[in-house]
Design a protein around this motif. Structure first.
Motif, mmCIF file in Angstrom:
data_model
loop_
_atom_site.group_PDB
_atom_site.id
_atom_site.type_symbol
_atom_site.label_atom_id
_atom_site.label_comp_id
_atom_site.label_asym_id
_atom_site.label_seq_id
_atom_site.Cartn_x
_atom_site.Cartn_y
_atom_site.Cartn_z
ATOM 1 N N UNK A 1 0.852 -1.191 0.000
ATOM 2 C CA UNK A 1 0.000 0.000 0.000
ATOM 3 C C UNK A 1 0.883 1.234 0.000
ATOM 4 N N UNK B 1 -6.664 9.225 10.308
ATOM 5 C CA UNK B 1 -6.610 7.787 10.603
ATOM 6 C C UNK B 1 -5.907 7.041 9.472
ATOM 7 N N UNK C 1 -7.162 11.896 18.671
ATOM 8 C CA UNK C 1 -6.136 11.340 19.550
ATOM 9 C C UNK C 1 -5.679 9.976 19.018
ATOM 10 N N UNK C 2 -6.585 8.990 19.031
ATOM 11 C CA UNK C 2 -6.153 7.646 18.616
ATOM 12 C C UNK C 2 -5.618 7.638 17.186
ATOM 13 N N UNK C 3 -6.098 8.592 16.391
ATOM 14 C CA UNK C 3 -5.703 8.632 14.978
ATOM 15 C C UNK C 3 -4.216 8.940 14.806
ATOM 16 N N UNK D 1 -1.661 7.871 16.975
ATOM 17 C CA UNK D 1 -0.739 7.056 17.776
ATOM 18 C C UNK D 1 0.266 6.294 16.912
ATOM 19 N N UNK D 2 1.528 6.425 17.246
ATOM 20 C CA UNK D 2 2.629 5.731 16.569
ATOM 21 C C UNK D 2 2.703 6.096 15.087
ATOM 22 N N UNK E 1 5.490 -1.395 12.563
ATOM 23 C CA UNK E 1 5.294 -1.597 14.003
ATOM 24 C C UNK E 1 3.826 -1.624 14.385
ATOM 25 N N UNK E 2 3.069 -0.669 13.889
ATOM 26 C CA UNK E 2 1.637 -0.617 14.236
ATOM 27 C C UNK E 2 0.928 -1.909 13.821
ATOM 28 N N UNK E 3 1.299 -2.415 12.651
ATOM 29 C CA UNK E 3 0.533 -3.518 12.086
ATOM 30 C C UNK E 3 1.048 -4.887 12.498
ATOM 31 N N UNK E 4 2.286 -4.930 13.014
ATOM 32 C CA UNK E 4 2.893 -6.261 13.254
ATOM 33 C C UNK E 4 3.530 -6.474 14.603
ATOM 34 N N UNK E 5 3.862 -5.406 15.313
ATOM 35 C CA UNK E 5 4.607 -5.586 16.558
ATOM 36 C C UNK E 5 3.684 -5.313 17.738
ATOM 37 N N UNK E 6 3.323 -6.386 18.481
ATOM 38 C CA UNK E 6 2.410 -6.157 19.607
ATOM 39 C C UNK E 6 3.104 -5.519 20.793
ATOM 40 N N UNK E 7 2.339 -4.796 21.558
ATOM 41 C CA UNK E 7 2.886 -4.156 22.754
ATOM 42 C C UNK E 7 3.157 -5.203 23.819
ATOM 43 N N UNK F 1 -3.629 -5.683 15.418
ATOM 44 C CA UNK F 1 -2.453 -5.751 16.296
ATOM 45 C C UNK F 1 -2.545 -4.662 17.366
ATOM 46 N N UNK F 2 -2.490 -5.103 18.634
ATOM 47 C CA UNK F 2 -2.508 -4.134 19.737
ATOM 48 C C UNK F 2 -1.080 -3.627 19.937
ATOM 49 N N UNK F 3 -0.855 -2.373 19.597
ATOM 50 C CA UNK F 3 0.530 -1.876 19.575
ATOM 51 C C UNK F 3 0.783 -0.734 20.540
ATOM 52 N N UNK G 1 -4.192 -1.696 15.384
ATOM 53 C CA UNK G 1 -4.115 -1.367 13.955
ATOM 54 C C UNK G 1 -4.253 -2.634 13.116
ATOM 55 N N UNK H 1 -3.455 -5.066 10.129
ATOM 56 C CA UNK H 1 -2.336 -5.304 9.217
ATOM 57 C C UNK H 1 -2.759 -5.317 7.746
#
Lengths: 193, 69
Positions: free
Chosen positions: A10, A75, A103-105, A107-108, A187-193, B17-19, B48, B50
């Motif tokens: 994308x 977003x 706000x949430x829009x 983040x990261x 990170x947003x789409x693949x790395x969990x907190x 994904x919870x990031x 977010x 994926x």
């Protein structure tokens, strides 16, 4: 090595926000230039958002007055470019009011700031004052800025750039912003907190 | 500790994904009961997708910390 069977990634979406509604604003020419430079990059989509045109009321604040279209744009964004004039060493109050509607829009997501001033510091003070706001919103600031000093001398009456060195400066700024946008999207789409 | 269910992206059907967790300090009167007194605000999870990159949030579940944690 890229897998030829993989779907095309994308494109990044990096809108440019013109951060003032003041009449006679010189920041508009700067914002149009930066927007054109973003638009020229492969794999990046953009949009110029003029805060003057946003239907956001001033009888309340924050998410209570958010505009659905603006929020959807933020977003969708992977990064933001803010083009911001320096008024009395600070940022325009209307820009803060607009930014606070989401706000949430944010983040990261990455953000870069282009400062604009009539003097020689190129909005350096407004950038410094804006950084803690952007941090609290959840945005990730980059370490390249663009400083439009003496802006009244930088563009002709048609808004055309008179100093071509700014193209190189904007390129450096955007290279860093695009890198950060890619990393943060991963990170947003693949790395969990 | 049980894990909260993943949020599913409505357009894509993919697990999001919870990031991030974001502390929201200015909350409306209907949410004051959710304010964490130790943190001074409402903690929201940020998720977010994926597939499309869309985001979603929900109030975070905060387990009570035991002494010594």
């Amino acid at each position: 090595v890229a897998n030829p069977m993989s779907p095309a990634p994308r494109p990044l979406f990096i809108p440019v926000i013109l951060g003032t509604a003041r009449k006679g604003r010189m920041s508009e020419a700067a914002a149009r230039l930066v927007h054109a430079e973003v638009e020229r990059r492969d794999g990046v989509e953009t949009e110029l958002i003029d805060i003057k045109t946003l239907p956001i009321g001033i009888d309340d604040a924050g998410e209570a007055v958010k505009d659905a279209r603006f929020s959807a744009t933020i977003d969708r964004a992977d990064a933001l470019v803010l083009v911001v004039p320096e008024y009395n060493h600070g940022y325009p109050g209307l820009l803060k009011h607009v930014l606070d509607t989401n706000l949430k829009e944010y983040i990261h997501k990455a953000v870069g700031v282009c400062g604009v001033s009539a003097g020689g510091f190129g909005g350096a003070r407004v950038i410094q004052n804006l950084l803690p706001v952007l941090r609290e919103l959840g945005l990730v600031t980059i370490f390249w800025d663009v400083n439009f000093s003496n802006v009244q001398n930088l563009f002709d009456e048609n808004g055309a750039l008179k100093d071509p060195s700014f193209v190189k400066r904007i390129d450096k700024f955007l290279r860093e912003l695009v890198w950060m946008a890619k990393v943060l999207r991963h990170g947003r789409e693949n790395v969990p907190l | 500790m049980p894990k909260a269910a993943k949020i599913v992206c409505k357009p894509c059907g993919l697990a999001m994904n919870r990031h991030a967790e974001k502390l929201e300090r200015s909350v409306g009167p209907d949410e004051t009961r959710h304010v964490d007194p130790d943190l001074g605000g409402v903690v929201r999870e940020v998720h977010t997708c994926p597939g499309c990159g869309g985001s979603a949030t929900r109030k975070a579940f905060l387990p009570t910390l035991e002494k010594g944690d």
